[in-house]
Design an enzyme around this catalytic site. Structure first.
Site, mmCIF file in Angstrom:
data_model
loop_
_atom_site.group_PDB
_atom_site.id
_atom_site.type_symbol
_atom_site.label_atom_id
_atom_site.label_comp_id
_atom_site.label_asym_id
_atom_site.label_seq_id
_atom_site.Cartn_x
_atom_site.Cartn_y
_atom_site.Cartn_z
ATOM 1 N N GLU A 54 0.806 -1.219 0.000
ATOM 2 C CA GLU A 54 0.000 0.000 0.000
ATOM 3 C C GLU A 54 0.846 1.279 0.000
ATOM 4 O O GLU A 54 0.725 2.109 0.926
ATOM 5 C CB GLU A 54 -0.951 0.014 1.193
ATOM 6 C CG GLU A 54 -1.894 -1.172 1.235
ATOM 7 C CD GLU A 54 -2.941 -1.077 2.336
ATOM 8 O OE1 GLU A 54 -2.844 -0.189 3.191
ATOM 9 O OE2 GLU A 54 -3.870 -1.905 2.331
ATOM 10 N N GLU A 106 -5.119 -8.939 1.116
ATOM 11 C CA GLU A 106 -5.655 -8.611 2.449
ATOM 12 C C GLU A 106 -7.150 -8.395 2.327
ATOM 13 O O GLU A 106 -7.614 -7.733 1.389
ATOM 14 C CB GLU A 106 -5.058 -7.311 3.024
ATOM 15 C CG GLU A 106 -3.685 -7.431 3.607
ATOM 16 C CD GLU A 106 -3.184 -6.121 4.237
ATOM 17 O OE1 GLU A 106 -4.019 -5.359 4.814
ATOM 18 O OE2 GLU A 106 -1.982 -5.852 4.134
#
Ligand code: BG6
Length: 468
Positions: A167, A365
């Protein structure tokens, strides 16, 4: 009963990260997260910090065995730059860090758990922020690549799947635009754009080094692809959503998969005089070193509308182009405040299929953080988290449908294995298949961990009833 069978060799497991699980024991350097906690412990729920985290540094053997009991065939964690590297300028390793990651790899191999190693999970060495301005600096890109080369050289013969960043968008968004991660800047748009570009470049340089050093392996990047849905079909809301998509999703996706940046966005950044500085040689590196796969972190969608006020900040910021829209009747996980919308998985899969040449990807995720889970403990001491099972069932049904529609998805990783520490929220919301009792350090598999075992062992999701 309906059975959803997943592709052969599907990855089943979970993700965590070094800074959120290991604890700071024996590290030669502090990360920005360690420094933030030392400087402002009051920012963290219950004053809990990354110094102890879940003590994975000492308990990795037990934790990996519990993961095996939950049916994992794979597990992602990150190597901490601040643990592996002793000399940040040369990339020379720290002996204790090398020993820890060697032992971790050996244990995972012995258990038949495939490790995916990530290199950066928000955890820049603090001294690099202080001395050079962190990711704003081109020099820090080179230092990251030295760290990456050291990691590939030491462990690339035993770990074949790697990722460059987790991220990266969050580093710019939380640290430079919205002020909720260290260094907590707000609306420093120009700096954020430079930081984004440098991380995209660092990722491409790491991909280049990896392909030279580990020719049989594969390397990707993990992106939080959060679809932006407009309030309605009015032109101003569509334009807001389009900007958000380009800035927050496609900047890193395009760089990683296509080796370029979204043209329309670059035009706007140039018009606003906030375009990143880049040399031609570096742009060539980005264009020539694209990833082998991507990891998609998906938790919640983003609902946006055109700004309802006029933007007053002196400096340019992406926040000037949109604001959040609270959709009536949305389903919310109240503990985290995130909307629950599993259908977005199909939309993400379509974008990857249609705009990114159906590059292989996995759901890296997905999860649901819940507060005070001890109240769901039964007499045997097991947390009965049926809400988490229901959450995963819905998301997996959508993922299965996307695969049926042609998505090249090769795995599903939940967030997370053992309850872990989080930025700001610390141990407030628990996500794990395995409960952590922070007062004793003991670990107990939750009901969801048992459920996951059956899912992974059979490669099949069995549902009584579902409407997609
Ligand atoms: C992801 C991050 O965005 O979300 C993890 O990669 C993080 O590091 C997870 O912990 C859950 O978010 P949070 O803020 O509730 O911990």
């Amino acid at each position: 009963m309906m059975n959803f069978v997943f592709p052969e060799h599907f990855l089943w497991g979970a993700a965590s990260s070094g800074p959120q699980s290991e604890g700071s024991f024996q590290k030669p350097h502090a990360s920005v997260m360690d420094y933030w906690f030392q400087t402002r412990p009051q920012d963290f729920y219950d004053g809990a910090g990354p110094d102890q985290a879940s003590d994975f540094y000492h308990r990795y053997r037990e934790d990996l065995r519990l993961m095996k009991e939950c049916g994992f065939n794979s597990f992602r964690t990150s190597i901490q730059w601040t643990r592996l590297i002793q000399d940040l300028e040369t990339g020379a390793p720290d002996p204790d860090g090398v020993s820890f990651y060697n032992r971790l790899i050996e244990e995972a191999q012995a258990l038949g758990i495939q490790l995916i190693l990530n290199l950066h999970h928000f955890d820049l060495p603090e001294v690099l922020l202080e001395q050079y301005g962190g990711w704003e600096s081109r020099h820090v890109v080179d230092l990251y690549v030295r760290f990456a080369r050291t990691a590939f050289t030491l462990f690339g013969n035993r770990v074949s799947r790697w990722t460059t960043f987790n991220e990266p968008m969050v580093i710019a968004e939380a640290g430079y635009l919205d002020g909720f991660h260290w260094p907590k800047y707000k609306n420093r748009g120009k700096a954020a754009v430079q930081v984004m570009y440098h991380m995209a470049l660092a990722s491409a340089l790491a991909v280049k080094a990896f392909h030279e050093l580990v020719p049989d392996g594969s390397i990707g990047i993990i992106l939080n692809l959060t679809p932006a849905y407009p309030k309605d079909a009015q032109a101003e809301h569509l334009a807001a959503a389009r900007f958000v998509e380009q800035f927050y999703n496609h900047f890193f996706l395009d760089a990683a998969v296509k080796g370029s940046f979204p043209k329309e966005l670059l035009k706007e950044l140039r018009r606003q005089s906030v375009l990143f500085t880049a040399s031609d040689d570096d742009l060539a590196v980005v264009s020539e070193n694209t990833v082998d796969f991507i990891g998609v972190n998906y938790y919640h969608p983003r609902r946006v509308q055109a700004r309802t006020d006029s933007w007053q900040e002196a400096e340019w910021s992406p926040n000037a182009y949109f604001c959040d829209y609270e959709m009536p009747n949305r389903r919310i996980n109240p503990y985290r405040g995130w909307e629950i919308y599993p259908q977005a998985i199909g939309d993400i899969a379509d974008v990857i299929k249609n705009e990114y040449n159906n590059i292989p990807w996995y759901l890296s995720e997905n999860g649901m953080g819940v507060e005070h889970e001890a109240r769901f403990m039964n007499e045997a001491g097991v947390i009965c988290d049926d809400y988490r099972i229901a959450f995963y069932e819905e998301h997996l049904a959508q993922l299965h449908q996307a695969i049926q529609n042609g998505a090249a998805c090769f795995g599903f990783h939940a967030w997370t294995a053992v309850d872990c520490w989080s930025w700001n929220n610390a141990y407030k919301n628990r996500y794990g298949f395995i409960a952590l009792d922070r007062s004793t350090g003991s670990r107990t598999i939750k009901q969801s961990g048992r459920w996951f075992r059956k899912l992974a062992d059979t490669n099949t999701l069995t549902l009584e009833d579902i409407t997609l």
